[in-house]
Scaffold this active site. Structure first.
Site, short mmCIF file in Angstrom:
data_model
loop_
_atom_site.label_atom_id
_atom_site.label_comp_id
_atom_site.label_asym_id
_atom_site.label_seq_id
_atom_site.Cartn_x
_atom_site.Cartn_y
_atom_site.Cartn_z
N HIS A 277 0.83 -1.20 0.00
CA HIS A 277 0.00 0.00 0.00
C HIS A 277 0.87 1.25 0.00
O HIS A 277 2.05 1.21 0.37
CB HIS A 277 -0.93 -0.01 1.20
CG HIS A 277 -2.02 -1.04 1.10
ND1 HIS A 277 -3.12 -1.06 1.93
CD2 HIS A 277 -2.18 -2.08 0.24
CE1 HIS A 277 -3.90 -2.06 1.59
NE2 HIS A 277 -3.36 -2.70 0.57
N GLU A 279 0.83 3.81 1.94
CA GLU A 279 1.29 4.14 3.28
C GLU A 279 2.48 3.27 3.69
O GLU A 279 3.45 3.74 4.28
CB GLU A 279 0.15 3.97 4.30
CG GLU A 279 -1.06 4.86 4.02
CD GLU A 279 -2.09 4.19 3.13
OE1 GLU A 279 -3.27 4.53 3.25
OE2 GLU A 279 -1.71 3.31 2.32
N CYS A 304 -6.37 1.93 5.20
CA CYS A 304 -7.11 0.73 5.59
C CYS A 304 -6.71 0.33 7.01
O CYS A 304 -5.80 0.90 7.61
CB CYS A 304 -6.84 -0.41 4.61
SG CYS A 304 -5.15 -1.05 4.70
N CYS A 307 -2.98 -0.83 7.38
CA CYS A 307 -2.01 0.27 7.37
C CYS A 307 -2.13 1.10 8.65
O CYS A 307 -1.13 1.65 9.13
CB CYS A 307 -2.22 1.16 6.15
SG CYS A 307 -1.64 0.43 4.61
#
Length: 361
Positions: A277, A279, A304, A307
């Protein structure tokens, strides 16, 4: 601030300008040329001699009736566009509006200044034709049939020398004005907050969110583009990230992640996803030793749940996001318990804005 307004026939240029005068304290500015000036106005003389070649073009537009005027006694008229620009430059913290930006060369000169914002207006041809007919009737003048109106409009927009379509396309804000009444138009313009200073010089939230959106454009994930920026103390960028397969693996868009390429809906098969992701990439790029107290993570999409726990672990103090995700409530609960501030920030809308559907922005 100087706002320039251009647009097609009967699209609401003067009305938007008048709204800015009445509701936001703007002053109207005009160019004296081609006999379209008004002797009752205060005339501000240029002290710098003749205007540069790149600031010519008002006469051509005026001769075709492209510049219409309803000036008040408090408006200012200038001999040249250069004189107007000099005047505003020394008073840029005041508010000015003009509808006399009518060539690309003039726009290019004005657009170099940090206090200038270009706005355009438009509406469907049939809507504008009806406005034209109503206006002609009020003035006791003959109207035009629809074909004649379209021909006049096409000349105004697409003439090779004086066409305004190129200016309209370059406007930072492009208003689609189908309002049926002045009150309705003014109400929708009020929701838009045209004088927002972020439109001239982005605030820090706007600036970092734009960087996050730019990072998202590098994403190779087939499911969703996401970008983020990690910002440390002193508003210095520590790292950026976007989602996609790890280093050494084929890009997701090239088939590197079977899960993202199988066409399943969002949330299905997450355990088999090979994409990192945005992040995660930003945190890995930064490293724990570079993340200090007070660091802020800007994400174009709310993180999410997976994360969010990593964000808490590395010591991020605040997360700012633009758009929601499917598990915002769960993420918010994790951040709340961990003491991480979470807030949503959506920049002021630019680009094409349909005034009848302001709820979209």
């Amino acid at each position: 601030m100087l706002i320039g307004i251009c647009g097609s026939i009967c699209s609401g240029k003067k009305t938007v300008a008048q709204y800015l005068v009445e509701h936001h304290g703007f002053k109207r500015l005009y160019i004296q040329s081609g006999g379209v000036g008004d002797s009752s106005l205060s005339v501000v003389k240029a002290n710098s001699g003749s205007q540069p070649a790149e600031l010519n073009g008002i006469n051509d537009a005026a001769s075709k009736g492209f510049i219409s005027r309803s000036p008040s006694s408090t408006a200012l008229t200038f001999d040249t566009t250069a004189a107007m620009l000099d005047y505003v430059t020394t008073r840029w913290q005041n508010r000015f509006v003009t509808t006399d930006i009518c060539t690309e060369s003039i726009l290019e000169v004005f657009a170099r200044r940090p206090f200038f914002l270009m706005l355009s207006t438009d509406a469907p041809s049939t809507v504008r034709w009806q406005r034209f007919q109503d206006r002609a009737k009020q003035r006791g003048e003959p109207g035009l049939d629809l074909g004649e109106f379209v021909q006049k409009n096409d000349e105004m927009l697409y003439d090779q020398s004086t066409g305004l379509q190129s200016l309209i396309s370059k406007a930072a804000i492009r208003l689609l004005n189908t309002s049926s009444s002045l009150a309705h138009l003014y109400a929708t313009l009020g929701k838009l907050d045209i004088p927002n200073p972020d439109r001239l010089r982005p605030g820090w939230d706007t600036y970092f969110m734009a960087l996050a959106s730019l990072a998202a454009n590098r994403s190779n994930c087939m499911k969703r583009r996401v970008g983020c920026v990690l910002v440390g103390n002193g508003r210095r960028v520590i790292s950026t990230g976007y989602n996609g397969t790890p280093r050494g693996l084929r890009n997701c868009a090239d088939g590197g992640c079977p899960r993202c390429n199988d066409g399943n809906s969002s949330g299905v098969g997450l355990a088999t996803c090979l994409c990192l992701h945005a992040e995660e990439n930003a945190l890995l790029e930064a490293g724990r030793e570079r993340i200090r107290e007070g660091s802020v993570l800007y994400c174009d999409t709310c993180p999410c749940l997976t994360c969010s726990i990593k964000i808490c672990q590395v010591g991020i103090s605040e997360v700012v996001y633009a758009y929601g995700y499917s598990m915002d409530n769960e993420t918010a609960a994790v951040f709340r318990e961990a003491g991480v501030k979470l807030r949503q920030f959506t920049p002021a809308p630019n680009g094409l804005i349909y005034l009848e559907k302001m709820e979209l922005y």
